[in-house]
Every structure is written in structure tokens, then in C-alpha cells.
Design a protein around this motif. Structure first.
Motif, PDB file in Angstrom:
ATOM      1  N   UNK A   1      10.183  -2.236   3.575  1.00 52.20           N
ATOM      2  CA  UNK A   1       9.287  -1.027   4.234  1.00 52.20           C
ATOM      3  C   UNK A   1      10.789   0.024   4.757  1.00 52.20           C
ATOM      4  N   UNK A   2      11.768  -0.407   5.505  1.00 49.68           N
ATOM      5  CA  UNK A   2      12.613   0.180   5.613  1.00 49.68           C
ATOM      6  C   UNK A   2      13.140   0.794   4.461  1.00 49.68           C
ATOM      7  N   UNK A   3      13.853   0.477   3.438  1.00 51.07           N
ATOM      8  CA  UNK A   3      14.688   1.035   2.348  1.00 51.07           C
ATOM      9  C   UNK A   3      13.895   1.616   1.205  1.00 51.07           C
ATOM     10  N   UNK A   4      12.543   0.732   1.247  1.00 48.49           N
ATOM     11  CA  UNK A   4      11.660   1.547  -0.586  1.00 48.49           C
ATOM     12  C   UNK A   4      12.067   0.705  -1.483  1.00 48.49           C
ATOM     13  N   UNK A   5      13.331  -0.130  -1.552  1.00 47.00           N
ATOM     14  CA  UNK A   5      14.482  -0.183  -2.721  1.00 47.00           C
ATOM     15  C   UNK A   5      14.587  -1.761  -2.895  1.00 47.00           C
TER      16      UNK A   5
ATOM     17  N   UNK B   1       0.526  -0.955   0.092  1.00 46.02           N
ATOM     18  CA  UNK B   1       0.111  -0.152   0.246  1.00 46.02           C
ATOM     19  C   UNK B   1       0.674   1.063  -0.075  1.00 46.02           C
ATOM     20  N   UNK B   2       0.671   2.465  -1.167  1.00 46.96           N
ATOM     21  CA  UNK B   2       1.858   3.364  -1.280  1.00 46.96           C
ATOM     22  C   UNK B   2       0.566   4.866  -0.246  1.00 46.96           C
ATOM     23  N   UNK B   3       0.808   5.416   0.440  1.00 51.02           N
ATOM     24  CA  UNK B   3       0.574   6.725   0.367  1.00 51.02           C
ATOM     25  C   UNK B   3       1.160   7.331   0.712  1.00 51.02           C
ATOM     26  N   UNK B   4       0.973   8.620   0.090  1.00 51.62           N
ATOM     27  CA  UNK B   4       2.061   9.735  -0.780  1.00 51.62           C
ATOM     28  C   UNK B   4       3.215   9.261  -0.049  1.00 51.62           C
ATOM     29  N   UNK B   5       2.965   8.642  -1.892  1.00 55.84           N
ATOM     30  CA  UNK B   5       4.357   8.091  -2.538  1.00 55.84           C
ATOM     31  C   UNK B   5       5.154   7.485  -1.623  1.00 55.84           C
ATOM     32  N   UNK B   6       5.311   7.124  -0.688  1.00 59.62           N
ATOM     33  CA  UNK B   6       5.722   5.588   0.068  1.00 59.62           C
ATOM     34  C   UNK B   6       5.163   4.774   0.308  1.00 59.62           C
ATOM     35  N   UNK B   7       5.692   3.533   0.186  1.00 61.28           N
ATOM     36  CA  UNK B   7       5.151   2.215   0.451  1.00 61.28           C
ATOM     37  C   UNK B   7       4.960   2.193   2.543  1.00 61.28           C
ATOM     38  N   UNK B   8       3.525   2.026   2.816  1.00 58.09           N
ATOM     39  CA  UNK B   8       3.372   1.719   3.970  1.00 58.09           C
ATOM     40  C   UNK B   8       3.112   0.978   4.522  1.00 58.09           C
ATOM     41  N   UNK B   9       2.483   0.113   3.657  1.00 59.71           N
ATOM     42  CA  UNK B   9       2.269  -0.899   4.251  1.00 59.71           C
ATOM     43  C   UNK B   9       2.893  -2.616   3.159  1.00 59.71           C
ATOM     44  N   UNK B  10       2.988  -3.654   3.825  1.00 57.95           N
ATOM     45  CA  UNK B  10       4.401  -4.657   2.868  1.00 57.95           C
ATOM     46  C   UNK B  10       3.465  -6.035   2.956  1.00 57.95           C
ATOM     47  N   UNK B  11       2.702  -7.219   2.287  1.00 54.08           N
ATOM     48  CA  UNK B  11       2.544  -7.836   2.533  1.00 54.08           C
ATOM     49  C   UNK B  11       3.252  -8.936   1.664  1.00 54.08           C
ATOM     50  N   UNK B  12       4.091 -10.087   2.431  1.00 52.27           N
ATOM     51  CA  UNK B  12       4.319 -10.667   1.661  1.00 52.27           C
ATOM     52  C   UNK B  12       4.577 -12.425   2.017  1.00 52.27           C
ATOM     53  N   UNK B  13       3.410 -13.474   0.890  1.00 48.52           N
ATOM     54  CA  UNK B  13       3.514 -14.367   1.394  1.00 48.52           C
ATOM     55  C   UNK B  13       3.567 -15.404   0.060  1.00 48.52           C
ATOM     56  N   UNK B  14       3.047 -16.405   0.745  1.00 47.62           N
ATOM     57  CA  UNK B  14       2.710 -17.636  -0.401  1.00 47.62           C
ATOM     58  C   UNK B  14       1.150 -18.016  -0.366  1.00 47.62           C
TER      59      UNK B  14
END
Length: 153
Positions: free
Chosen positions: A109-113, A58-71
Motif C-alpha cells: 500500500x505504501x509503495x504501490x509497487x 481495492x483501487x480508488x482514484x487510480x491508487x490501491x487503497x486496501x490490500x488483503x494478503x492471506x492463504x
């Protein structure tokens, strides 16, 4: 006195015009690389050992603010919820899906890369997939493309 007032007003207006121009140029040059607000998902094209990995951000204000990685498997069951798999993988590899998926997402989330996430021993195959998925969601977020990105394996 009037000439001095006009000069001061002229200088103030010139500073404002220049400032607005700089802000516009800076904003215009960054807009092509800025992430657009919204939800973005990438998933692997194929199942690997019965699991298809995915990443949703989820991107808000041009920054990734949440990430869910799974399978998930073909029936939709989430890999991190599989206790038998967790026990077996932890005993053999020293890590398990609920641990490494959260770690990769946290680093992202920390690196945004996509390329700034460190691999975790025992989860290197997922590390490779994660990097590909992360780059795909970044590319979609830059374009504002909310369709699911399908990443070849």
C-alpha cells in the motif's frame, strides 16, 4: 482600447487552449498505466503445504487503497486464523502468517509497487508468492480486468 481588449482576450484564450491541450496529452499518456477503480484478486494456481495464497486489492482514484494478503486451505479456512500453525511457525521462524501477511500488504500500500516490498526473514517463500500476486493484481487493475488472476507457482 478595443484592440488591446481583443489582444488580452486572445492571449487568455490561447493560454486556456494550450492548458487544455497539455492536460489532455498528460492524461492520455498516463491512462494506459493508470489503475482502474475496482476490486482485483490474484491467487496461486496450486496449494503449497496445504495453503493457497491470494491477494485482493481495492483501487480508488487510480491508487490501491486496501490490500488483503492471506492463504486458505481447501475447506476455506484462513491461514492467519490457525493458532496452532501460528505458534509453531513463530517458535521456529520468528514470524507467523498474521504478522507477515499484514506487513507485506502494508508495504505494498505504501509503495504501490510489486517489486518494492522487502522480504521478512522466516517468510521468504510467501514473499516470492506475494511479489507474483502483487504484479498480477497490478496488471489486472491497469487493464480493468476484474476476473481472478491465476498465478503459476
Amino acid at each position: 482600447m478595443r484592440k488591446r481588449s481583443y489582444r488580452i482576450i486572445t492571449v487568455i484564450l490561447a493560454v486556456i487552449v494550450i492548458s487544455v491541450g497539455i492536460v489532455c496529452l498528460t492524461g492520455c499518456s498516463q491512462s494506459s498505466n493508470a489503475l482502474k477503480d475496482g476490486y482485483y484478486t490474484a491467487e496461486m494456481a496450486e496449494y503449497n503445504n496445504g495453503w493457497k495464497e491470494y491477494l485482493t486489492v481495492f483501487v480508488r482514484g487510480g491508487k490501491i487503497v486496501s490490500a488483503e494478503y492471506n492463504a486458505r486451505n481447501a475447506s476455506g479456512f484462513i491461514k492467519s486464523w490457525d493458532m496452532d500453525y501460528m505458534r509453531l511457525m513463530n517458535a521456529n521462524m520468528g514470524t507467523y502468517p498474521n504478522q507477515y501477511t499484514r506487513n507485506y500488504a502494508k508495504q505494498f500500500l505504501e509503495t504501490q509497487q510489486a517489486d518494492a516490498v522487502d522480504a521478512i526473514a522466516g517468510a521468504t517463500t510467501s514473499y516470492g508468492s506475494f511479489g507474483d500476486l502483487a504484479q498480477a493484481v497490478i496488471d489486472h487493475a491497469k487493464a480493468g480486468n476484474t476476473e481472478i488472476a491465476i498465478v503459476p507457482g
